[in-house]
Structure formats: C-alpha cells, structure tokens
Design an enzyme around this catalytic site. Structure first.
Site, PDB file in Angstrom:
ATOM      1  N   LYS A   1      39.951 -25.003  15.761  1.00 29.26           N
ATOM      2  CA  LYS A   1      38.782 -25.878  15.657  1.00 29.26           C
ATOM      3  C   LYS A   1      38.147 -25.614  14.423  1.00 29.26           C
ATOM      4  O   LYS A   1      37.628 -26.600  13.711  1.00 29.26           O
ATOM      5  CB  LYS A   1      37.785 -25.279  16.681  1.00 29.26           C
ATOM      6  CG  LYS A   1      38.424 -26.064  18.058  1.00 29.26           C
ATOM      7  CD  LYS A   1      37.573 -26.023  19.182  1.00 29.26           C
ATOM      8  CE  LYS A   1      37.901 -26.196  20.470  1.00 29.26           C
ATOM      9  NZ  LYS A   1      36.929 -26.203  21.603  1.00 29.26           N
TER      10      LYS A   1
ATOM     11  N   LYS B   1      38.793 -32.968  26.515  1.00 33.77           N
ATOM     12  CA  LYS B   1      37.621 -33.935  26.426  1.00 33.77           C
ATOM     13  C   LYS B   1      37.094 -34.085  25.158  1.00 33.77           C
ATOM     14  O   LYS B   1      36.587 -35.104  24.805  1.00 33.77           O
ATOM     15  CB  LYS B   1      36.709 -33.578  27.741  1.00 33.77           C
ATOM     16  CG  LYS B   1      36.703 -32.228  27.979  1.00 33.77           C
ATOM     17  CD  LYS B   1      35.533 -32.338  29.208  1.00 33.77           C
ATOM     18  CE  LYS B   1      35.539 -30.611  30.009  1.00 33.77           C
ATOM     19  NZ  LYS B   1      35.414 -29.727  28.983  1.00 33.77           N
TER      20      LYS B   1
ATOM     21  N   LYS C   1      47.434 -30.453  23.678  1.00 37.85           N
ATOM     22  CA  LYS C   1      47.040 -30.433  25.111  1.00 37.85           C
ATOM     23  C   LYS C   1      45.812 -31.861  25.192  1.00 37.85           C
ATOM     24  O   LYS C   1      45.287 -31.945  24.519  1.00 37.85           O
ATOM     25  CB  LYS C   1      46.158 -29.283  25.604  1.00 37.85           C
ATOM     26  CG  LYS C   1      44.875 -28.751  25.008  1.00 37.85           C
ATOM     27  CD  LYS C   1      44.306 -27.698  25.826  1.00 37.85           C
ATOM     28  CE  LYS C   1      42.655 -27.769  25.125  1.00 37.85           C
ATOM     29  NZ  LYS C   1      41.859 -27.397  26.297  1.00 37.85           N
TER      30      LYS C   1
HETATM   31  N1  AQP Z   1      45.070 -30.108  29.073  1.00 38.88           N
HETATM   32  C1  AQP Z   1      44.542 -29.294  30.139  1.00 38.88           C
HETATM   33  N2  AQP Z   1      45.528 -28.884  31.223  1.00 38.88           N
HETATM   34  C2  AQP Z   1      45.154 -28.013  32.011  1.00 38.88           C
HETATM   35  N3  AQP Z   1      43.866 -27.419  32.216  1.00 38.88           N
HETATM   36  C3  AQP Z   1      42.850 -27.854  31.340  1.00 38.88           C
HETATM   37  N4  AQP Z   1      41.923 -27.484  31.209  1.00 38.88           N
HETATM   38  C4  AQP Z   1      41.194 -27.903  30.042  1.00 38.88           C
HETATM   39  N5  AQP Z   1      42.277 -28.777  29.636  1.00 38.88           N
HETATM   40  C5  AQP Z   1      43.120 -28.580  30.226  1.00 38.88           C
HETATM   41  C6  AQP Z   1      41.096 -26.447  31.967  1.00 38.88           C
HETATM   42  O1  AQP Z   1      39.858 -27.069  32.228  1.00 38.88           O
HETATM   43  C7  AQP Z   1      38.754 -26.038  32.436  1.00 38.88           C
HETATM   44  C8  AQP Z   1      37.549 -26.527  31.616  1.00 38.88           C
HETATM   45  O2  AQP Z   1      37.851 -26.386  30.173  1.00 38.88           O
HETATM   46  P1  AQP Z   1      37.179 -26.973  29.097  1.00 38.88           P
HETATM   47  O3  AQP Z   1      35.513 -27.216  29.551  1.00 38.88           O
HETATM   48  O4  AQP Z   1      37.219 -26.062  28.025  1.00 38.88           O
HETATM   49  O5  AQP Z   1      37.974 -28.518  29.103  1.00 38.88           O
HETATM   50  P2  AQP Z   1      38.477 -28.960  27.806  1.00 38.88           P
HETATM   51  O6  AQP Z   1      38.926 -30.373  28.323  1.00 38.88           O
HETATM   52  O7  AQP Z   1      39.528 -28.189  27.024  1.00 38.88           O
HETATM   53  O8  AQP Z   1      37.187 -29.255  26.977  1.00 38.88           O
HETATM   54  P3  AQP Z   1      37.001 -29.662  25.364  1.00 38.88           P
HETATM   55  O9  AQP Z   1      35.610 -29.316  25.168  1.00 38.88           O
HETATM   56  O10 AQP Z   1      37.924 -30.512  25.009  1.00 38.88           O
HETATM   57  O11 AQP Z   1      37.626 -28.052  24.852  1.00 38.88           O
HETATM   58  P4  AQP Z   1      38.855 -27.812  23.921  1.00 38.88           P
HETATM   59  O12 AQP Z   1      38.079 -28.272  22.743  1.00 38.88           O
HETATM   60  O13 AQP Z   1      38.940 -26.393  24.138  1.00 38.88           O
HETATM   61  O14 AQP Z   1      39.873 -28.804  24.113  1.00 38.88           O
HETATM   62  C9  AQP Z   1      39.488 -24.777  31.855  1.00 38.88           C
HETATM   63  O15 AQP Z   1      39.776 -24.125  33.068  1.00 38.88           O
HETATM   64  C10 AQP Z   1      40.739 -25.151  31.048  1.00 38.88           C
HETATM   65  O16 AQP Z   1      41.593 -24.335  31.061  1.00 38.88           O
END
Ligand code: AQP
Length: 324
Positions: free
Chosen positions: A109, A193, A190
């Site tokens: 990031k 959001k 992955k």
């Molecule tokens: N793609 C995914 N597959 C399975 N589990 C996932 N989680 C997130 N993405 C996946 C799980 O959701 C929970 C909340 O995580 P988060 O709030 O960090 O979600 P995110 O979608 O990863 O959000 P961001 O803001 O977009 O974060 P980054 O930038 O890290 O991708 C967690 O239990 C996570 O494992």
C-alpha cells in the site's frame, strides 16, 4: 471460547468480506463473541468525515442483516471504546519498527501512495490491541490477515515474556473455502473494498442482474477443463471456491458436477442471488430506522467492561501508575 473480529468501514462490502469474515462470524456467534467496526483503521487512508460516519452505520447494518444478533454477540464501534487506542500505544512500544516495515500490506500500500500516513505503518499494532483487549482465543478472518494475526501473537508473547503473563495468545481461524476471494477480472489480486474494480467485485448490495453480469464476465481460461487448480486456473478456482463456500461443500465436488464454464457461472449467480437477496432486504429495512445507534451504544458499554480490565492489567504490568 472468546471470539473477536473486526471490519473496516473503508468502502462497500463485497462477497470476499462476507465469505472470508461475516459468514464465519455468524457461525461463531455466542455471547462470548465480540464484533467490531474498526473505524480508526479506516483513517489510514484519506476519507471525508461524513463518508466515514455514514459507512460506519452502513457496515453495522450489514453485519446485523447478515445474521449477527446484537442481543447475543457484542457489536460495537472501535472508537467508542478508548482502550483500543490506549493499548495500541503500549504495544507500539513493544513492536519494532523493522517488523512493521516488513508487513506485506504496508509494503504494497505504501508503494501506491504519496504522503503515506504513519498510521498505515502502525495499524497492525492497533489491530493487535483490538484482539488482545478481549482475551481473544479465535479470530475468524480472511487469509489476507494471517500476517497481521502472526504479529498479534508475537506481540502478546513478547509482552508476556517481558512484563509477565498478561495476554491470551490468539489464533486465526480461516474458512475452508473462499478464505481469499479474488477479483473476478484479475484473479491474481484479492477482491477489496478500497480498490475500485466495479466488474471484478460483487457487492452485497448488487442486484440480481448485476451479479449475473459480473459472474458471466469473470475471467477464466481457454482450455475449458473443469479442474480446481489455483496455480494453472485461478479464475476458475475462485468461482469454484465461492460456489463451495455458499453451498457449504467442497470446490472439487462442485467441479465434478459441471462440464461447461457457462453452466457453472449461471448456477453460481443463482446461488449468490438466493443467498444475498434476503440479507440485502434486511439491510434496507434496518437503514430505514435509527435503532442501530442504540445497539452500538449498548455494545460499546459491554465491550468497555472487558477492555478496561485488560488495559488496566497491561498498564500495571508495564509500569504505569494508576491515576486517582
Ligand atoms: N477478498 C477477500 N476474501 C476473503 N476475505 C476477505 N476479507 C477482506 N477481503 C477478503 C476479510 O474481510 C474482513 C474485513 O477486512 P477489511 O475490512 O480489511 O476488508 P477489505 O475488503 O480487505 O478492505 P480494504 O479497506 O479494501 O482493505 P485492503 O486495502 O486490505 O484490501 C477481514 O477478515 C478480511 O480478512
């Protein structure tokens, strides 16, 4: 068995969040489960204050709509319980700069941003504080959080060794299928959001036609062989994993039932619509009344009882004096 997990109000929830986290939360729901909307974590990226407030309420509604009963589990907002930030500071003085700069998510990031916020470097320590405050045994999370969980374990052990037995050492619990749901357009990345990929992301709020369109356009491969193989066929493996997770079966069993990608995709969209439509309907109903603010206030009060005791234990162990 004490369970804790959190989710950032950093964007619209997608099926990765649902299958990786929230669906497991519902399965692990007891009066000993603490589920948290980690709004302080969302400050590591630029966000308008009003949008952050709105998203915090939206995420609370989704969690309840997905099946978390706030009269059973404790549902609360991280910033409503000040001990999270307080314990994070104690743990920052136990963590090393080197181990934080080695975190994969920080490296990825920070490489994409100008003016990287210091919070982006230290937020895994805040996450450790979130978990350790609740004497957590199990943390149901997606696979992307494994490294951060390892840090929480290391910090708990280091603190215990240095200052005496204070924290329970937690462990990550990931689902058997769909622990890491990948972007439908780029199955090497992955689903997330905070990264915009409209066609690659199935949001919990997507209507049936949008879900069908996204799944039908999901990238697969050209050899047409229905084989579950993440190395050679990641797009197909991603679809099979999601199918198995929604259905509660195994991706290889799903693969054995289909000959053609088109049939698999069509039935996967139907299964998703069937699973997500009632959740989205409950979400919309919850958003129409204000009851959730009371729910979150009750959750914060319950969480504070546990968090204050753990914080007091840690503060005492590390050598802070008690104010009168
Ligand atoms: N793609 C995914 N597959 C399975 N589990 C996932 N989680 C997130 N993405 C996946 C799980 O959701 C929970 C909340 O995580 P988060 O709030 O960090 O979600 P995110 O979608 O990863 O959000 P961001 O803001 O977009 O974060 P980054 O930038 O890290 O991708 C967690 O239990 C996570 O494992």
């Amino acid at each position: 068995m004490r369970v804790f997990s959190g989710i950032q109000p950093s964007g619209d929830l997608h099926v990765g969040n649902y299958l990786g986290a929230i669906k497991q939360w519902v399965a692990a729901q007891t009066s000993d489960a603490f589920y948290c909307i980690v709004d302080l974590h969302a400050l590591t990226n630029p966000v308008e204050p009003e949008i952050l407030r709105e998203r915090t309420r939206e995420i609370a509604a989704w969690i309840v709509a997905a099946g978390i009963d706030p009269d059973v589990s404790t549902l609360f907002v991280q910033s409503h319980v000040p001990y999270h930030a307080q314990l994070a500071w104690l743990l920052e003085c136990v963590a090393s700069y080197g181990e934080l700069t080695r975190m994969t998510q920080f490296k990825e990031k920070s490489a994409l941003q100008d003016g990287v916020r210091a919070g982006l470097l230290t937020y895994p320590v805040l996450m450790a504080a979130d978990i350790l405050l609740y004497d957590t045994a199990d943390v149901p999370v997606g696979d992307d959080q494994r490294q951060h969980l390892e840090l929480a374990r290391n910090l708990a052990e280091r603190f215990n060794n240095r200052y005496g037995e204070t924290f329970q050492v937690p462990r990550a619990v990931t689902p058997a299928s769909a622990a890491r749901v990948m972007d439908l357009q780029d199955p090497t990345r992955k689903m997330s959001k905070s990264v915009a990929s409209e066609l690659g992301t199935v949001y919990l709020d997507d209507r049936a036609d949008a879900i069908a369109r996204k799944i039908s356009k999901a990238v697969t491969d050209t050899d047409g062989a229905m084989v579950y193989d993440w190395d050679r066929k990641p797009g197909l493996a991603n679809l099979l994993d999601m199918f198995a997770a929604f259905e509660g079966s195994d991706p290889r069993t799903v693969a054995a039932r289909y000959q053609r990608y088109g049939d698999l995709k069509r039935e996967l969209s139907e299964l998703m619509v069937e699973s997500l439509t009632p959740i989205a309907a409950r979400y919309r109903a919850l958003r129409e009344n204000d009851a959730l603010d009371d729910v979150l206030a009750r959750g914060a009060a319950k969480a504070s009882v546990v968090a204050s005791a753990t914080y007091a234990r840690a503060a005492q162990a590390i050598g802070l004096t008690r104010g009168r």
